[in-house]
Design a protein around this motif. Sequence first.
Motif, mmCIF file in Angstrom:
data_model
loop_
_atom_site.group_PDB
_atom_site.id
_atom_site.type_symbol
_atom_site.label_atom_id
_atom_site.label_comp_id
_atom_site.label_asym_id
_atom_site.label_seq_id
_atom_site.Cartn_x
_atom_site.Cartn_y
_atom_site.Cartn_z
ATOM 1 N N LEU A 1 8.360 2.380 4.152
ATOM 2 C CA LEU A 1 9.344 3.278 3.544
ATOM 3 C C LEU A 1 8.720 4.654 3.319
ATOM 4 O O LEU A 1 7.509 4.760 3.080
ATOM 5 C CB LEU A 1 9.830 2.728 2.204
ATOM 6 N N GLY A 2 9.546 5.672 3.370
ATOM 7 C CA GLY A 2 9.072 7.021 3.080
ATOM 8 C C GLY A 2 10.183 7.862 2.496
ATOM 9 O O GLY A 2 11.372 7.578 2.700
ATOM 10 N N ILE A 3 9.808 8.889 1.767
ATOM 11 C CA ILE A 3 10.782 9.836 1.213
ATOM 12 C C ILE A 3 10.129 11.206 1.129
ATOM 13 O O ILE A 3 8.927 11.326 0.852
ATOM 14 C CB ILE A 3 11.293 9.380 -0.178
ATOM 15 N N ILE A 4 10.920 12.228 1.401
ATOM 16 C CA ILE A 4 10.474 13.616 1.259
ATOM 17 C C ILE A 4 11.575 14.370 0.524
ATOM 18 O O ILE A 4 12.700 14.478 1.011
ATOM 19 C CB ILE A 4 10.202 14.274 2.621
ATOM 20 N N GLN B 1 0.859 -1.170 0.000
ATOM 21 C CA GLN B 1 0.000 0.000 0.000
ATOM 22 C C GLN B 1 0.901 1.227 0.000
ATOM 23 O O GLN B 1 2.024 1.172 0.509
ATOM 24 C CB GLN B 1 -0.911 0.017 1.224
ATOM 25 N N GLY B 2 0.431 2.315 -0.581
ATOM 26 C CA GLY B 2 1.279 3.485 -0.599
ATOM 27 C C GLY B 2 0.709 4.636 -1.383
ATOM 28 O O GLY B 2 -0.399 4.567 -1.920
ATOM 29 N N PHE B 3 1.485 5.713 -1.446
ATOM 30 C CA PHE B 3 1.057 6.918 -2.155
ATOM 31 C C PHE B 3 2.279 7.732 -2.541
ATOM 32 O O PHE B 3 3.363 7.579 -1.969
ATOM 33 C CB PHE B 3 0.126 7.760 -1.280
ATOM 34 N N VAL B 4 2.103 8.593 -3.521
ATOM 35 C CA VAL B 4 3.101 9.596 -3.858
ATOM 36 C C VAL B 4 2.360 10.892 -4.136
ATOM 37 O O VAL B 4 1.344 10.907 -4.833
ATOM 38 C CB VAL B 4 3.974 9.171 -5.056
ATOM 39 N N GLU B 5 2.839 11.981 -3.548
ATOM 40 C CA GLU B 5 2.191 13.286 -3.678
ATOM 41 C C GLU B 5 3.009 14.192 -4.593
ATOM 42 O O GLU B 5 4.232 14.063 -4.697
ATOM 43 C CB GLU B 5 2.052 13.940 -2.301
ATOM 44 N N ALA B 6 2.324 15.124 -5.233
ATOM 45 C CA ALA B 6 2.981 16.047 -6.161
ATOM 46 C C ALA B 6 4.064 16.877 -5.480
ATOM 47 O O ALA B 6 4.984 17.375 -6.141
ATOM 48 C CB ALA B 6 1.941 16.963 -6.799
ATOM 49 N N SER B 7 3.992 17.006 -4.165
ATOM 50 C CA SER B 7 4.978 17.781 -3.415
ATOM 51 C C SER B 7 6.335 17.091 -3.346
ATOM 52 O O SER B 7 7.337 17.713 -2.982
ATOM 53 C CB SER B 7 4.472 18.016 -1.992
ATOM 54 N N GLY B 8 6.382 15.792 -3.684
ATOM 55 C CA GLY B 8 7.625 15.039 -3.582
ATOM 56 C C GLY B 8 7.702 14.167 -2.353
ATOM 57 O O GLY B 8 8.779 13.702 -1.970
ATOM 58 N N LYS B 9 6.554 13.900 -1.744
ATOM 59 C CA LYS B 9 6.481 13.028 -0.574
ATOM 60 C C LYS B 9 5.825 11.717 -0.978
ATOM 61 O O LYS B 9 4.833 11.696 -1.697
ATOM 62 C CB LYS B 9 5.667 13.695 0.535
ATOM 63 N N ALA B 10 6.398 10.589 -0.511
ATOM 64 C CA ALA B 10 5.847 9.274 -0.844
ATOM 65 C C ALA B 10 6.032 8.334 0.334
ATOM 66 O O ALA B 10 6.937 8.520 1.162
ATOM 67 C CB ALA B 10 6.507 8.693 -2.091
ATOM 68 N N ALA B 11 5.176 7.308 0.398
ATOM 69 C CA ALA B 11 5.302 6.285 1.436
ATOM 70 C C ALA B 11 4.778 4.968 0.906
ATOM 71 O O ALA B 11 3.896 4.937 0.036
ATOM 72 C CB ALA B 11 4.538 6.691 2.695
ATOM 73 N N TRP C 1 1.833 4.466 9.998
ATOM 74 C CA TRP C 1 3.023 4.848 9.234
ATOM 75 C C TRP C 1 2.718 5.980 8.266
ATOM 76 O O TRP C 1 3.449 6.973 8.211
ATOM 77 C CB TRP C 1 3.572 3.633 8.487
ATOM 78 N N PHE C 2 1.634 5.889 7.534
ATOM 79 C CA PHE C 2 1.278 6.934 6.581
ATOM 80 C C PHE C 2 0.966 8.242 7.292
ATOM 81 O O PHE C 2 1.320 9.317 6.820
ATOM 82 C CB PHE C 2 0.097 6.504 5.720
ATOM 83 N N SER C 3 0.299 8.148 8.430
ATOM 84 C CA SER C 3 0.003 9.353 9.198
ATOM 85 C C SER C 3 1.299 10.036 9.647
ATOM 86 O O SER C 3 1.409 11.271 9.604
ATOM 87 C CB SER C 3 -0.864 8.993 10.406
ATOM 88 N N TYR C 4 2.251 9.235 10.060
ATOM 89 C CA TYR C 4 3.550 9.771 10.485
ATOM 90 C C TYR C 4 4.254 10.478 9.330
ATOM 91 O O TYR C 4 4.727 11.610 9.466
ATOM 92 C CB TYR C 4 4.405 8.652 11.030
ATOM 93 N N ILE C 5 4.305 9.833 8.179
ATOM 94 C CA ILE C 5 4.999 10.425 7.016
ATOM 95 C C ILE C 5 4.293 11.709 6.568
ATOM 96 O O ILE C 5 4.941 12.713 6.269
ATOM 97 C CB ILE C 5 5.072 9.416 5.855
ATOM 98 N N LYS C 6 2.982 11.677 6.523
ATOM 99 C CA LYS C 6 2.254 12.858 6.071
ATOM 100 C C LYS C 6 2.430 14.033 7.034
ATOM 101 O O LYS C 6 2.310 15.189 6.620
ATOM 102 C CB LYS C 6 0.772 12.521 5.913
ATOM 103 N N GLY C 7 2.724 13.744 8.289
ATOM 104 C CA GLY C 7 2.943 14.816 9.259
ATOM 105 C C GLY C 7 4.330 15.422 9.245
ATOM 106 O O GLY C 7 4.563 16.442 9.881
ATOM 107 N N LEU C 8 5.255 14.820 8.490
ATOM 108 C CA LEU C 8 6.624 15.324 8.430
ATOM 109 C C LEU C 8 6.744 16.434 7.382
ATOM 110 O O LEU C 8 6.031 16.423 6.374
ATOM 111 C CB LEU C 8 7.589 14.196 8.060
#
Length: 299
Positions: free
Chosen positions: A239-242, A209-219, A291-298
């Motif tokens: 995994l996550g990246i910003i 499961q995962g996502f990538v946002e136009a801002s350059g954030k993904a998990a 995990w996704f909530s954590y990444i989106k909050g960074l």
Amino acid sequence: MKFVTPFILFASVCAASIPMAAQTDAYIKLHDSNGRHPRVSSVTFPGNSDWQAAYDAIYGHGAVIENPLVAYRIYMDNRQSLDLYVKHTPQLELDVTGFYTTPQQLSQGYGCDVLWAGKSIAAGSFRGYRSGEIQTIDTVASRTQTVLSPSAVEVIDKDWIYNGHPVQMRQTYTVSPDSRDLWVEIELDGYLPSDLFCTGIQKLETDNQGFVEASGKAASWGRNIPDKSHPEMVETVGLGIIVDSSNVVEVKEDNLNFLVFVKPDADGKIRYRVISCGTREKNGFKNHKDWFSYIKGLK
């Protein structure tokens, strides 16, 4: 700026043990048939090397960097992939396990390699991108890995032939004692305005499961088998990246990855942070929602 690197193998043997007060560690070890695997400060291979041989000459296949939560290794070959190791208990332990945790060490509470990268971009590896295909760093004059400090590792690719012209590339990977982040800075010189690069995170083999946002954030979150010779060892990984907003061009999802396409800023630099976890952690993240909530909050 040109990075000049001698075509030599430079070995400076370090102490075999880590000081008790240490909170981060980074090393390169030579593969030794006698099992001693001495630490070295820096290693350079000329561009005409057999990259499989170079990869195998380093114990762990490349430089290793860790803090009490996670560890990464940077492969010494044309992929320069980032591989992930997750701890059960917060501590420094890679000098003991070397990424190759034994069953006995697992029973004692050590962590292990948790990621099977395959042909993916793994956990934030840096690549080129051309004609709809991810490009590894294949043709170079030399490739160097150096331990800068217990918390930083540098990779230099001299005269990387990219889109027909030489690019000088310096990659710096940094950890701190108190976060699960791997901070990445890519410095490029000699690139053209038309050159496009990419990073990102892989999708896990099973139940991803995962996502990538136009801002350059993904998990991403899912299960995989990092060692195919032990199919019973199934690891659940997050995994996550910003990516710094000044570097983001666009994002894309393909069969294997959540990709972020990037270009250098005005100073020729690309910056991003890789964040990772695994359910192997005793007190870590246990489901994708947290995990996704954590990444989106960074930020």
